[in-house]
Design an enzyme around this catalytic site. Structure first.
Site, PDB file in Angstrom:
ATOM      1  CE1 TYR A  57     -10.926  49.195  75.883  1.00  0.00           C
ATOM      2  CE2 TYR A  57      -9.533  49.633  77.776  1.00  0.00           C
ATOM      3  CZ  TYR A  57      -9.911  48.800  76.747  1.00  0.00           C
ATOM      4  OH  TYR A  57      -9.299  47.594  76.581  1.00  0.00           O
ATOM      5  CG  ASN A 103     -11.188  44.396  66.160  1.00  0.00           C
ATOM      6  OD1 ASN A 103     -11.632  44.232  65.032  1.00  0.00           O
ATOM      7  ND2 ASN A 103      -9.938  44.732  66.376  1.00  0.00           N
ATOM      8  CB  CYS A 155      -8.857  46.200  69.407  1.00  0.00           C
ATOM      9  SG  CYS A 155      -8.367  44.490  69.107  1.00  0.00           S
ATOM     10  CG  HIS A 156      -2.663  46.080  69.293  1.00  0.00           C
ATOM     11  ND1 HIS A 156      -3.190  45.807  68.034  1.00  0.00           N
ATOM     12  CD2 HIS A 156      -1.552  46.819  69.094  1.00  0.00           C
ATOM     13  CE1 HIS A 156      -2.399  46.358  67.122  1.00  0.00           C
ATOM     14  NE2 HIS A 156      -1.404  46.975  67.742  1.00  0.00           N
ATOM     15  CD  GLU A 184       1.302  48.837  66.666  1.00  0.00           C
ATOM     16  OE1 GLU A 184       0.898  49.884  67.228  1.00  0.00           O
ATOM     17  OE2 GLU A 184       0.527  48.063  66.055  1.00  0.00           O
TER      18      GLU A 184
END
Length: 171
Positions: A100, A123, A131-132, A158
């Site tokens: 963050y 979001n 946002c993950h 991912e």
């Protein structure tokens, strides 16, 4: 203003897609924090209509490991600060994470990590605006409107696709 919705099945569970004037404006997961009542989703829309069909195609490609960046017309409504955060989220490379605080620095507000976290939590189109990919300063998984289990699975998926981590059976 025309607001319509449809529900799409995904490896993350059912996703409610909401379109405002022909552009995707919201993506809601089941049990999502800040999920409004269903009557706010507008009338049922045709899943074959824009932007639902293209969103479904791109989400299918994403979950197949074939798409690393979405290219959809979005109608994101938020404060100027929130929109800056959401734009910066789209620049986080697939398969990676940032803190963050790092994201706050990227938008020119290095002392605003808590505000970045709040904007991140608001979001309106999770997964598509990733946002993950934002984690705590120590790398811990903190907060995700769709739940920490989904966040963990999305990140692991991912990383596996990007070749940065070996995982199996995530979705």
């Amino acid at each position: 203003m025309s607001v319509v919705h449809t529900v799409l099945e995904s490896p993350c569970g059912p996703l409610t897609l909401v379109a405002t004037d022909g552009a995707l404006s919201h993506l809601y997961m089941t049990d999502q924090r800040h999920r409004p009542p269903e009557e706010d989703f507008g009338a049922p829309g045709d899943p074959g209509d824009a932007p639902f069909a293209e969103t479904a195609r791109q989400l299918a490609a994403y979950f197949a490991g074939e798409l690393t960046r979405f290219d959809l017309p979005l109608a994101l409504h938020g404060t100027p600060f929130q929109r800056r955060v959401w734009a910066a989220l789209q620049e986080i490379p697939y398969g990676t994470t940032v803190s963050y605080g790092e994201l706050a620095g990227r938008i020119g507000s290095p002392g605003a990590s808590r505000a970045v976290g709040l904007a991140n939590g608001r979001n309106p189109v999770g997964i598509i605006v990733p946002c993950h990919r934002v984690v705590g300063a120590d790398g811990s998984l903190t907060g995700y409107g769709g739940g920490l289990d989904r966040k963990r699975r999305l990140l692991a998926f991912e990383r596996e696709v990007a070749g940065t981590e070996e995982q199996e059976g995530l979705f």
